[in-house]
Design a protein around this motif. Structure first.
Motif: not given
Length: 171
Positions: A88-115
């Motif tokens: 669990w982490h955050h980046h105070p001053r940077s957005d982070e763009l995730f682009l999946v190439v293969s597999g399945e990536l779950h992005i879990e959040f503290a305050d909204r449904p998982d992606a």
């Protein structure tokens, strides 16, 4: 580019002899890079140099590898190949763009449904957003973030503890 970070560690974490973060239940072991090493990593390839993502991905044999490949306009592009959970982490001053190439990536959040992202799907996690990534099997993704982006590791948010949490209590 010289990177300076202001890193904070979660309660109960220890720094190993190599500078890696050790956490109870953390699946990738103590020899993964520290947050300082992660932020300070330099690009492996220069501008105008051909980068073969497929060959780089195939060469990864360890359960976790995240490396800066190139820099462009103050941003870096990383190749992440991993299995299991990230912290669990955050980046105070940077957005982070995730682009999946293969597999399945779950992005879990503290305050909204998982992606849940599949191949060739992407999502931007805004700066300051608490999140954790979880790979279902071997997952390959490309991330874009500011060069030297600060990472703040935290305890899991209330209600987000699980058997597979890297911060699971071993008591």
């Amino acid at each position: 580019m010289t990177c300076s970070t202001g890193l904070r560690w979660p309660l109960g974490a220890r720094v190993s002899r190599r500078g890696g973060l050790q956490q109870p239940g953390y699946p990738h072991g103590p020899d993964t890079p520290s947050a300082e090493d992660y932020a300070a990593e330099r690009a492996r390839f220069a501008a105008l140099e051909l980068v073969d993502l497929h060959a780089l991905e195939r060469a990864v044999t360890e359960p976790y590898k995240n490396q800066v490949l190139v820099n462009s306009n103050g941003e870096c592009m990383r190749l992440a190949v991993f299995e299991g959970n990230y912290r669990w982490h955050h980046h105070p001053r940077s957005d982070e763009l995730f682009l999946v190439v293969s597999g399945e990536l779950h992005i879990e959040f503290a305050d909204r449904p998982d992606a849940i992202l599949g191949p060739l799907q992407c999502m931007v996690v805004p700066a300051g957003t608490l999140h954790r990534t979880r790979a279902v099997g071997r997952t390959v993704n490309i991330t874009f973030e500011q060069q030297c982006a600060e990472t703040v590791f935290v305890e899991p948010p209330p209600g987000r503890w699980s058997r597979t949490s890297p911060f699971r209590s071993t008591d």
